[in-house]
Design a protein around this motif. Structure first.
Motif, PDB file in Angstrom:
ATOM      1  N   THR A 630       0.848  -1.185   0.000  1.00 15.51           N
ATOM      2  CA  THR A 630       0.000   0.000   0.000  1.00 15.51           C
ATOM      3  C   THR A 630       0.887   1.239   0.000  1.00 15.51           C
ATOM      4  OG1 THR A 630      -0.051   0.196   2.426  1.00 15.51           O
ATOM      5  CG2 THR A 630      -1.725  -1.191   1.401  1.00 15.51           C
ATOM      6  N   TRP A 631       0.293   2.331  -0.427  1.00 20.87           N
ATOM      7  CA  TRP A 631       0.933   3.638  -0.302  1.00 20.87           C
ATOM      8  C   TRP A 631       0.053   4.496   0.585  1.00 20.87           C
ATOM      9  CZ3 TRP A 631       5.727   4.740  -2.039  1.00 20.87           C
ATOM     10  CH2 TRP A 631       6.278   3.914  -3.022  1.00 20.87           C
ATOM     11  N   ALA A 632       0.659   5.165   1.538  1.00 21.32           N
ATOM     12  CA  ALA A 632      -0.102   6.033   2.430  1.00 21.32           C
ATOM     13  C   ALA A 632       0.672   7.323   2.642  1.00 21.32           C
ATOM     14  CB  ALA A 632      -0.365   5.356   3.767  1.00 21.32           C
ATOM     15  N   GLU A 633      -0.076   8.387   2.907  1.00 22.69           N
ATOM     16  CA  GLU A 633       0.589   9.665   3.152  1.00 22.69           C
ATOM     17  C   GLU A 633       1.252   9.654   4.521  1.00 22.69           C
ATOM     18  OE1 GLU A 633      -0.340  14.311   2.349  1.00 22.69           O
ATOM     19  OE2 GLU A 633      -1.717  13.316   3.740  1.00 22.69           O
ATOM     20  N   THR A 634       2.497  10.101   4.542  1.00 20.77           N
ATOM     21  CA  THR A 634       3.214  10.375   5.772  1.00 20.77           C
ATOM     22  C   THR A 634       3.524  11.869   5.782  1.00 20.77           C
ATOM     23  OG1 THR A 634       5.117   9.737   7.137  1.00 20.77           O
ATOM     24  CG2 THR A 634       5.477   9.870   4.760  1.00 20.77           C
ATOM     25  N   GLN A 635       4.261  12.332   6.759  1.00 19.61           N
ATOM     26  CA  GLN A 635       4.609  13.744   6.768  1.00 19.61           C
ATOM     27  C   GLN A 635       5.449  14.077   5.531  1.00 19.61           C
ATOM     28  OE1 GLN A 635       5.465  11.695   9.422  1.00 19.61           O
ATOM     29  NE2 GLN A 635       4.336  12.437  11.202  1.00 19.61           N
ATOM     30  N   PHE A 636       5.008  15.065   4.760  1.00 21.81           N
ATOM     31  CA  PHE A 636       5.738  15.575   3.588  1.00 21.81           C
ATOM     32  C   PHE A 636       6.016  14.501   2.534  1.00 21.81           C
ATOM     33  CE2 PHE A 636       7.315  18.134   7.266  1.00 21.81           C
ATOM     34  CZ  PHE A 636       6.573  19.264   6.987  1.00 21.81           C
ATOM     35  N   GLY A 637       5.082  13.597   2.335  1.00 21.64           N
ATOM     36  CA  GLY A 637       5.302  12.607   1.290  1.00 21.64           C
ATOM     37  C   GLY A 637       4.440  11.383   1.511  1.00 21.64           C
ATOM     38  N   LYS A 638       4.900  10.270   0.980  1.00 21.59           N
ATOM     39  CA  LYS A 638       4.142   9.025   1.123  1.00 21.59           C
ATOM     40  C   LYS A 638       5.110   7.885   1.404  1.00 21.59           C
ATOM     41  CE  LYS A 638       4.022   8.473  -3.917  1.00 21.59           C
ATOM     42  NZ  LYS A 638       3.160   8.403  -5.107  1.00 21.59           N
ATOM     43  N   THR A 639       4.556   6.849   2.000  1.00 18.24           N
ATOM     44  CA  THR A 639       5.373   5.715   2.402  1.00 18.24           C
ATOM     45  C   THR A 639       4.706   4.427   1.961  1.00 18.24           C
ATOM     46  OG1 THR A 639       6.446   4.636   4.304  1.00 18.24           O
ATOM     47  CG2 THR A 639       4.274   5.579   4.672  1.00 18.24           C
ATOM     48  N   ARG A 640       5.511   3.433   1.702  1.00 16.02           N
ATOM     49  CA  ARG A 640       5.029   2.133   1.223  1.00 16.02           C
ATOM     50  C   ARG A 640       5.048   1.133   2.384  1.00 16.02           C
ATOM     51  NH1 ARG A 640       8.327   0.138  -3.762  1.00 16.02           N
ATOM     52  NH2 ARG A 640       9.975   0.341  -2.211  1.00 16.02           N
ATOM     53  N   GLN A 641       3.970   0.351   2.486  1.00 19.69           N
ATOM     54  CA  GLN A 641       3.881  -0.656   3.542  1.00 19.69           C
ATOM     55  C   GLN A 641       3.405  -1.972   2.948  1.00 19.69           C
ATOM     56  OE1 GLN A 641       5.060  -0.127   6.385  1.00 19.69           O
ATOM     57  NE2 GLN A 641       4.910   2.068   6.804  1.00 19.69           N
ATOM     58  N   PRO A 642       3.878  -3.102   3.474  1.00 24.25           N
ATOM     59  CA  PRO A 642       3.445  -4.408   2.948  1.00 24.25           C
ATOM     60  C   PRO A 642       2.017  -4.739   3.374  1.00 24.25           C
ATOM     61  CG  PRO A 642       4.895  -4.728   4.819  1.00 24.25           C
ATOM     62  CD  PRO A 642       4.897  -3.258   4.530  1.00 24.25           C
ATOM     63  N   VAL A 643       1.288  -5.395   2.488  1.00 20.96           N
ATOM     64  CA  VAL A 643      -0.058  -5.838   2.818  1.00 20.96           C
ATOM     65  C   VAL A 643      -0.014  -6.939   3.873  1.00 20.96           C
ATOM     66  CG1 VAL A 643      -2.063  -7.070   1.886  1.00 20.96           C
ATOM     67  CG2 VAL A 643      -1.067  -5.156   0.615  1.00 20.96           C
ATOM     68  N   ARG A 644       0.950  -7.826   3.754  1.00 16.30           N
ATOM     69  CA  ARG A 644       1.112  -8.916   4.727  1.00 16.30           C
ATOM     70  C   ARG A 644       2.407  -8.718   5.510  1.00 16.30           C
ATOM     71  NH1 ARG A 644      -2.227 -13.376   3.302  1.00 16.30           N
ATOM     72  NH2 ARG A 644      -3.081 -13.242   1.181  1.00 16.30           N
ATOM     73  N   VAL A 645       2.414  -9.176   6.748  1.00 17.16           N
ATOM     74  CA  VAL A 645       3.633  -9.182   7.550  1.00 17.16           C
ATOM     75  C   VAL A 645       3.876 -10.600   8.052  1.00 17.16           C
ATOM     76  CG1 VAL A 645       3.394  -6.778   8.251  1.00 17.16           C
ATOM     77  CG2 VAL A 645       2.401  -8.583   9.681  1.00 17.16           C
ATOM     78  N   ASP A 646       5.128 -10.915   8.347  1.00 18.21           N
ATOM     79  CA  ASP A 646       5.473 -12.231   8.876  1.00 18.21           C
ATOM     80  C   ASP A 646       5.168 -12.244  10.374  1.00 18.21           C
ATOM     81  OD1 ASP A 646       6.498 -14.651   9.575  1.00 18.21           O
ATOM     82  OD2 ASP A 646       8.591 -14.174   9.100  1.00 18.21           O
ATOM     83  N   ASP A 647       4.086 -12.914  10.733  1.00 18.19           N
ATOM     84  CA  ASP A 647       3.679 -12.951  12.144  1.00 18.19           C
ATOM     85  C   ASP A 647       3.883 -14.334  12.757  1.00 18.19           C
ATOM     86  OD1 ASP A 647       1.712 -14.361  10.888  1.00 18.19           O
ATOM     87  OD2 ASP A 647       0.038 -13.150  11.613  1.00 18.19           O
ATOM     88  N   GLN A 648       4.737 -15.135  12.131  1.00 21.25           N
ATOM     89  CA  GLN A 648       4.999 -16.482  12.627  1.00 21.25           C
ATOM     90  C   GLN A 648       6.224 -16.481  13.553  1.00 21.25           C
ATOM     91  OE1 GLN A 648       2.782 -19.041  11.820  1.00 21.25           O
ATOM     92  NE2 GLN A 648       1.730 -17.233  10.988  1.00 21.25           N
ATOM     93  N   GLY A 649       6.105 -17.196  14.643  1.00 18.88           N
ATOM     94  CA  GLY A 649       7.246 -17.408  15.523  1.00 18.88           C
ATOM     95  C   GLY A 649       7.643 -16.208  16.358  1.00 18.88           C
ATOM     96  N   TRP A 650       6.784 -15.198  16.454  1.00 21.46           N
ATOM     97  CA  TRP A 650       7.192 -14.004  17.197  1.00 21.46           C
ATOM     98  C   TRP A 650       7.336 -14.282  18.696  1.00 21.46           C
ATOM     99  CZ3 TRP A 650       3.833 -11.693  20.782  1.00 21.46           C
ATOM    100  CH2 TRP A 650       2.517 -12.162  20.777  1.00 21.46           C
ATOM    101  N   LYS A 651       6.498 -15.148  19.231  1.00 18.41           N
ATOM    102  CA  LYS A 651       6.633 -15.477  20.646  1.00 18.41           C
ATOM    103  C   LYS A 651       7.918 -16.261  20.911  1.00 18.41           C
ATOM    104  CE  LYS A 651       1.801 -15.509  22.163  1.00 18.41           C
ATOM    105  NZ  LYS A 651       0.711 -16.335  22.751  1.00 18.41           N
ATOM    106  N   LYS A 652       8.198 -17.194  20.016  1.00 23.50           N
ATOM    107  CA  LYS A 652       9.401 -18.016  20.170  1.00 23.50           C
ATOM    108  C   LYS A 652      10.658 -17.157  20.126  1.00 23.50           C
ATOM    109  CE  LYS A 652      10.835 -22.566  18.662  1.00 23.50           C
ATOM    110  NZ  LYS A 652      10.638 -23.631  17.650  1.00 23.50           N
ATOM    111  N   LYS A 653      10.612 -16.125  19.300  1.00 24.44           N
ATOM    112  CA  LYS A 653      11.762 -15.224  19.184  1.00 24.44           C
ATOM    113  C   LYS A 653      11.832 -14.224  20.327  1.00 24.44           C
ATOM    114  CE  LYS A 653      10.650 -14.021  14.926  1.00 24.44           C
ATOM    115  NZ  LYS A 653      10.680 -13.406  13.572  1.00 24.44           N
ATOM    116  N   GLY A 654      10.825 -14.214  21.178  1.00 26.72           N
ATOM    117  CA  GLY A 654      10.846 -13.318  22.320  1.00 26.72           C
ATOM    118  C   GLY A 654      10.427 -11.900  22.009  1.00 26.72           C
TER     119      GLY A 654
END
Length: 900
Positions: A630-654
């Motif tokens: 996605t593209w979204a407005e940030t201060q003085f411009g725009k920023t790109r963000q992923p539609v999906r994030v890696d949410d696997q193993g986050w607890k195991k990694k602490g």
């Protein structure tokens, strides 16, 4: 030998789990203690007041007699203050707010000594990718951060932080937080053990022989024993040199070793070692809306109108504008605007928003009317300001008070303009002023609300229209096509479905966006910091309801689609927050969509009465666009963000928090495909997410209701609560809410570049002001009484300061490249100069833009954010200047000295 930099400090949350005045009582004693310790012990050489200057104001309001003592210690470098006015959140405030925060903070610091030259941001909930740009604009090349650093990408204290636009700063990561050396023991043995323990921890992270330990925490008093224990430690130690230090000293020592450092790019929002709380973007959404409204009031209305008046001879109300900014910025702290304080704190914030509005609207209205009165005319005028600061056509709403049975509107060239009447009513002008209210008799007139198209071929200025008796320019012929289920104009076709969703056709590309505008409601077992899902949730949607809708022609220029959604929702959480309650509560939603002739934008206003608790309501727009970002407005411009994030193993990694694809935006977010895309604009609705399993639907959060400040052991955030577990019933956001957003389908790259302009028009519609009210009867009375009294209103006072204006339009500034958006129009902080700030909202460098001014100037420069000249602007021809190249998501500040 390794050098250990021990930096004494206090972290000062001005308001949080206690209200401001409670914490201010403690602040007075903390600074009293600090003054006594530093003045009695010259070896206590350094103490940092949390990188903000509002603590000086708060203290000196109580003890003004100590200003000299503070100034002596700050000037000597023994107390470090600034550069911020307050410690900000970095995602809710817009770019101008962050700039003004630094500008005010540095100005206050300069009154006492030298501001700290480091972007100290120890507790913001993640970091905006535009912070390096803003810091560099003030000549600062370093930052200190804690939350959001990706410790899987780097495992050292220091790194290069590359901002969204490419600017870089030297960043210091605080792996043990800003409290690594808090509350050091009062006995030397305990002190030494704690220091050695921290050295062992911090050595693993250090990239050089310089190790940083921060001796402080929230609201901590200075510890008088520190200098003596530092000296004694050095007598005992053969391996380490412990010095009482400052962040500047530490960074100078790091730079001297010239380490080879890794780079992190963009925003820092990875919850690997610290929580970043992405859902704060939707906590207490009503205050996010108010924040955006007040930013727009100051940036788009008050400052441009005040600047034009100043250019035309009036005094610039710098003190009042600065006060409004300071009050607004006080609401933008990293706890305050994020919504995670006591209810009492947020009620005080409501009053501050109201104070900003009162100052701002008084300056706006009096200034706009005063200027309108000074334009010469035989009859009534309508002055329309271009508050969006972009060029193009806007459909302007105006209210006219007249005694004419019918009237025409003519521009300065005498051309007649069509208009649409939206409503009329009989009024008594005697009731419009307190000075006429008490005089006997009435002054009957008609109030006519109209809407008409205005072409702005400039960015900053106003257009003048005459209100003349006559017939012939009231629009009659419809410019929209309506049926029972559809409404369309030249650009869009809207087809309403039985469940209240609609299909939107972009006629330019032929793309049909199907099933837009459904509602989704989920339970929320979280707190003011985090949305957290309910284990056995009952998800309600509007997909299978039968909505009631009506398409209404409000005039030739506009049509409204009114949709009622008979939703029912569970009342609250139940069974220890494991599920939602069984009984359903009516939760009606009403939406009004406005289609305008010739506009490729669908404006939407949704009203809800929030009668239930512990839930999150979103509006859903399935785009059908195959994109992983996605593209979204940030201060003085725009920023790109992923539609999906890696949410696997986050607890195991602490990790401290589950990574979620919940993001912050300023005024828009969009998805783009090969032919074009769909943008969702908003007015103060900063949270969005994309649902890839629902045809890449853009989901905008409308309200999130929670009942505790902090809560332990959330599904997305295990362990201790953030904040404290106190009830916050106001954070349930009960009552009525009106949410505004807009859809803008676009085609190709050119269409994408138009999104910021549309967002500007949506957020800052043109202000139309009538030159005067026609008090014929009371004018005669005033004439008789004029020898007894001289009536002077604020508008009249300001008008008397203005020079006689020329008839017709006034074009202060015109930029010939639409990729450059104007974000500030103001008088310079020092001197008789005009400041214009522009940023590049596109993905390409704007390298050949020209700026035309409608006033004579004696010199022109590009400046830094301190408004200090960097280089002279190239004068292409009289009144026209070359704008230096502006990279994507970068800004430029221009300064023009007015000709005497």
């Amino acid at each position: 030998m390794q050098t250990i930099h021990l930096v004494p400090h206090t972290h000062w949350d001005r308001e949080w789990y206690k209200p401001f005045q409670n914490f201010r009582v403690k602040l007075v004693y903390v600074i009293d203690s600090l003054l006594q310790i530093l003045e009695s012990d010259p070896s206590f050489s350094s103490f940092m007041l949390d990188g903000q200057t509002i603590v000086l104001e708060d203290y000196l309001q109580i003890k003004p007699e100590n200003a000299g003592r503070l100034k002596d210690l700050i000037s000597a470098g023994r107390i470090q203050v600034g550069p911020w006015y307050v410690q900000p959140d970095e995602f809710a405030p817009d770019g101008e707010s962050l700039i003004r925060n630094l500008s005010i903070g540095r100005s206050i610091s300069g009154q006492f000594g030298k501001p700290m030259s480091i972007g100290y941001l120890p507790d913001s909930f993640g970091h905006s990718g535009q912070i390096p740009l803003i810091l560099q604009g003030f000549g600062m090349d370093s930052a200190v951060v804690m939350r959001g650093v990706d410790t899987e990408a780097i495992q050292i204290t220091e790194f290069r932080w590359k901002g969204t636009n490419g600017d870089q700063v030297l960043a210091v990561f605080l792996p043990e937080g800003y409290s690594s050396g808090m509350f050091l023991p009062e006995n030397y043995r305990g002190f030494r053990q704690r220091i050695l323990c921290m050295i062992r921890k911090m050595r693993k992270w250090a990239s050089t022989d310089q190790i940083l330990i921060l001796n402080g925490v929230d609201h901590q008093f200075p510890q008088a024993q520190i200098p003596a224990y530092v000296e004694r430690f050095n007598q005992d130690s053969k391996r380490f040199s412990l010095q009482l230090s400052s962040l500047d000293d530490y960074l100078d020592a790091v730079r001297a070793e010239n380490p080879d450092l890794p780079t992190l790019s963009g925003s820092l929002r990875v919850p690997a070692r610290n929580r970043v709380h992405p859902s704060i973007a939707s906590t207490r959404i009503y205050q996010k809306k108010r924040n955006r409204e007040m930013e727009s009031l100051l940036e788009n209305y008050v400052e441009p109108i005040s600047t034009i008046n100043w250019i035309k001879g009036a005094e610039y109300p710098a003190g009042l504008i600065d006060q409004a900014w300071k009050i607004l910025i006080q609401n933008q702290t990293h706890d305050g605007i994020c919504g995670c304080c006591l209810d009492e704190v947020h009620r005080e914030m409501d009053q501050r928003f109201l104070a900003v509005e009162q100052i701002g609207q008084t300056l706006q209205n009096a200034g706009a009317r005063a200027l309108a009165r000074r334009i010469p005319a035989d009859g009534l005028l309508l002055v329309v300001y271009n508050n969006a600061l972009v060029q193009g056509v806007q459909v302007v709403r105006a209210r006219i008070f007249t005694k004419m049975d019918d009237f025409t509107i003519q521009d300065a060239a005498g051309r007649t303009l069509p208009y649409q009447i939206e409503g009329t009513q009989e009024v008594d002008l005697a009731e419009k002023s307190i000075w006429t209210l008490y005089l006997k008799g009435s002054e009957p007139a008609k109030q006519v609300d109209i809407r008409f198209p205005v072409e702005f071929d400039f960015n900053v200025g106003y257009r003048v229209f005459s209100i003349v008796a006559g017939k012939g320019n009231s629009l009659q012929n419809p410019e929209l096509t309506l049926s029972e289920t559809t409404v369309e104009n030249d650009h869009l076709k809207v087809e309403i479905n039985q469940n209240g969703s609609f299909h939107l056709t972009d006629k330019e590309t032929g793309t049909v966006y199907r099933g837009l505008h459904t509602f989704e409601d989920r339970g929320d077992a979280g707190d003011t910091y985090n949305y957290s899902p309910v284990p056995q949730d009952t998800i309600a949607t509007s997909q299978n309801i039968e909505a009631e809708y009506e398409i209404v022609r409000t005039g030739p220029l506009t049509a409204e689609v009114i949709i009622d959604y008979p939703l029912s929702l569970p009342a609250k959480l139940a069974d220890g927050d494991q599920e939602r309650s069984q009984g359903l509560v009516p939760f009606p939603i009403q939406t009004r969509m406005t289609v305008q002739a010739h506009k490729k934008r669908l404006d939407i206003r949704t009203r809800i009465d929030n009668t239930v608790r512990d839930h999150r309501l979103r509006v859903i727009f399935p785009t059908g666009i195959a994109s992983d970002q996605t593209w979204a407005e940030t201060q003085f411009g725009k920023t790109r963000q992923p539609v999906r994030v890696d949410d696997q193993g986050w607890k195991k990694k602490g990790w401290k928090e589950k990574p979620l694809p919940i993001y912050s935006q300023q005024r828009f977010v969009y998805l783009q495909g090969e032919q074009g895309g769909l943008a969702v604009l908003n007015k103060g609705l900063p949270e969005y997410e994309v649902y890839p399993d629902q045809r890449n639907a853009i989901a905008i959060t409308l309200v999130r209701s929670v009942g505790l400040m902090g809560k332990a052991d959330l599904l997305v955030r295990p362990g201790r609560p953030s904040g404290i577990p106190v009830p916050t019933p106001d954070a349930q956001c009960p009552g009525s809410h009106e949410l505004e957003y807009s859809l803008y389908p676009f085609s190709g790259v050119l269409g994408e570049d138009q999104i910021p302009d549309e967002a500007s028009r949506f957020n800052a519609p043109a202000l139309a002001v009538q030159s005067r009210l026609n008090y014929k009867r009371f004018s005669r009375i005033y004439g008789v009484l004029s020898h007894l009294a001289s009536l002077e209103t604020l508008t009249g006072h300001l008008s008397s300061q203005l020079e006689e204006l020329e008839a017709g339009d006034f074009k202060l500034a015109t930029v010939d490249d639409s990729r450059l958006a104007i974000t500030a129009v103001k008088k310079a902080e020092l001197g008789e100069a005009l400041i214009l700030r522009l940023y590049n909202s596109s993905s390409e460098t704007a390298s050949q833009a020209a700026l035309q001014l409608g006033i004579p100037v004696s010199s022109a420069w590009q400046t830094d954010l301190n408004e200090e000249p960097l280089r002279t602007l190239e004068n292409l021809r009289p009144g026209v200047y070359r704008v230096p190249a502006v990279e994507p998501s970068s800004l430029i500040t221009l300064k023009f000295q007015l000709a005497s």
